[in-house]
Design a protein around this motif. Structure first.
Motif, short mmCIF file in Angstrom:
data_model
loop_
_atom_site.label_atom_id
_atom_site.label_comp_id
_atom_site.label_asym_id
_atom_site.label_seq_id
_atom_site.Cartn_x
_atom_site.Cartn_y
_atom_site.Cartn_z
N LEU A 100 0.82 -1.20 0.00
CA LEU A 100 0.00 0.00 0.00
C LEU A 100 0.86 1.26 0.00
N THR A 101 0.47 2.24 -0.79
CA THR A 101 1.13 3.54 -0.78
C THR A 101 0.13 4.56 -0.27
N ILE A 102 0.47 5.18 0.86
CA ILE A 102 -0.45 6.08 1.56
C ILE A 102 0.05 7.51 1.45
N GLY A 103 -0.79 8.41 0.99
CA GLY A 103 -0.42 9.81 0.84
C GLY A 103 -0.41 10.52 2.18
N HIS A 104 0.74 11.06 2.57
CA HIS A 104 0.94 11.70 3.86
C HIS A 104 0.35 13.12 3.85
N ARG A 105 -0.74 13.30 4.59
CA ARG A 105 -1.45 14.59 4.61
C ARG A 105 -1.83 15.01 3.19
N GLY A 106 -2.21 14.03 2.40
CA GLY A 106 -2.44 14.22 0.98
C GLY A 106 -1.16 13.91 0.24
N VAL A 107 -0.63 14.89 -0.47
CA VAL A 107 0.71 14.78 -1.06
C VAL A 107 1.47 16.04 -0.65
N MET A 108 1.85 16.09 0.61
CA MET A 108 2.38 17.33 1.18
C MET A 108 3.72 17.74 0.60
N GLY A 109 4.35 16.83 -0.15
CA GLY A 109 5.60 17.20 -0.80
C GLY A 109 5.40 18.15 -1.98
N VAL A 110 4.17 18.20 -2.51
CA VAL A 110 3.91 19.02 -3.69
C VAL A 110 2.70 19.94 -3.54
N GLU A 111 1.88 19.74 -2.50
CA GLU A 111 0.70 20.57 -2.27
C GLU A 111 0.62 20.95 -0.79
N PRO A 112 -0.12 22.00 -0.45
CA PRO A 112 -0.27 22.37 0.97
C PRO A 112 -0.88 21.22 1.76
N ALA A 154 3.76 1.93 2.75
CA ALA A 154 4.57 3.08 3.08
C ALA A 154 3.74 4.35 3.00
N THR A 155 3.99 5.25 3.93
CA THR A 155 3.40 6.58 3.89
C THR A 155 4.42 7.51 3.25
N THR A 156 3.98 8.32 2.27
CA THR A 156 4.91 9.15 1.52
C THR A 156 4.36 10.55 1.30
N ASP A 157 5.28 11.51 1.15
CA ASP A 157 4.91 12.89 0.81
C ASP A 157 4.80 13.09 -0.69
N HIS A 158 5.32 12.12 -1.46
CA HIS A 158 5.48 12.33 -2.90
C HIS A 158 4.72 11.27 -3.70
N PRO A 159 3.87 11.69 -4.64
CA PRO A 159 3.05 10.72 -5.38
C PRO A 159 3.83 9.80 -6.29
N ASP A 160 5.04 10.19 -6.72
CA ASP A 160 5.77 9.33 -7.65
C ASP A 160 6.29 8.05 -6.98
N ILE A 161 6.27 8.00 -5.64
CA ILE A 161 6.65 6.77 -4.96
C ILE A 161 5.70 5.63 -5.32
N LYS A 162 4.46 5.94 -5.60
CA LYS A 162 3.49 4.92 -6.02
C LYS A 162 3.94 4.28 -7.33
N ARG A 163 4.33 5.09 -8.28
CA ARG A 163 4.74 4.57 -9.58
C ARG A 163 6.02 3.77 -9.48
N THR A 164 7.03 4.31 -8.83
CA THR A 164 8.32 3.62 -8.77
C THR A 164 8.28 2.41 -7.87
N GLY A 165 7.35 2.40 -6.88
CA GLY A 165 7.26 1.28 -5.97
C GLY A 165 6.91 -0.02 -6.67
N ARG A 166 6.24 0.06 -7.80
CA ARG A 166 5.86 -1.15 -8.54
C ARG A 166 7.09 -1.89 -9.07
N PHE A 167 8.18 -1.17 -9.24
CA PHE A 167 9.37 -1.77 -9.86
C PHE A 167 10.51 -1.99 -8.89
#
Length: 239
Positions: A4-16, A224-237
């Protein structure tokens, strides 16, 4: 169980963080779930914000608990976003949510909303506080819960040596939590193995780099909980 990829406070690495804008972005990025934080306003609203005060994330100052919802609504939470309440998040996104509560009072307020809207299947409740987890378990039949730990403070191990961090497992079991959310910077194989023996799911936080992702996959964590949405994409590989 898929990773599972969980967005931390949404995607706080790129949005408020903890704004509707951030939550919608997390959903659009395809994250499996969205994590958010809840506090009670002075007039009892379930306000979505991480800190106990508004200073860091808005243009205001002072504790959330000393402000009414109307006063909180007047603040800018970043890029013109307003401080949302929990019910607004439920309407803005359809993704599963992980709602972090800070105390027993918030647990009771959240329980009212969850029972009224039949949210036990959609909302997992997390907390650093054992008593808050136990309270939400008591009030909401079938709710899924997660105990969070930074692994900073732990008891001595059985031989009297340095702390091992494995006490989080006993605490989670005692509180009735099915999952532990653990700081990957202090996570050890001993803690992972102890949690597995207790049949606990394990989520690592905060995973923001490829090295972090490789670490949680090497430990065999469930997500994993992440601030960045691209972790979802790269996590597959990432093996």
């Amino acid at each position: 169980m898929n990773f599972l990829t969980i967005g931390h406070r949404g995607v706080m690495g790129v949005e408020p963080e903890n704004t509707l804008r951030s939550f919608v972005a997390a959903q659009e990025a395809g994250l499996d779930a969205i994590e958010l934080d809840l506090h009670l306003s002075k007039d009892g609203a379930l306000v979505v914000m991480h800190d106990t005060d508004v200073d860091r994330t808005t243009d205001g100052t002072g504790p959330i608990a000393e402000k009414t919802l109307a006063e909180l609504r007047a603040l800018d939470a970043g890029l013109g976003e307003r401080v949302p309440v929990f019910e607004e998040v439920l309407e803005a996104v359809q993704a599963p949510l992980q709602a972090e509560i800070k105390d027993v009072q918030a647990a009771r307020a959240l329980a009212e909303v969850m029972n009224a809207r039949d949210l036990a299947g959609r909302v997992e409740v997390s907390s650093f506080h054992d008593e808050a987890i136990a309270e939400i378990k008591r009030l909401v039949p079938g709710v899924r819960t997660a105990l969070i730990s930074s692994l900073r403070h732990s008891r001595k191990n059985s031989s009297g040596g340095t702390p091992t961090g494995t006490d989080i497992v006993e605490r989670a079991v005692a509180a009735g939590a099915a999952t532990v959310c653990l700081n990957i910077r202090r996570l050890t194989l001993e803690i992972v193995e102890h949690a597995r023996k207790a049949d606990l799911n394990i989520i690592g936080w905060v995973v923001n780099t490829q090295d972090h992702l490789r670490l949680v996959r090497a430990f065999g964590l469930d997500g994993a909980t992440t601030d960045h949405p691209d972790i979802k994409r790269t996590g597959r590989f990432t093996a």
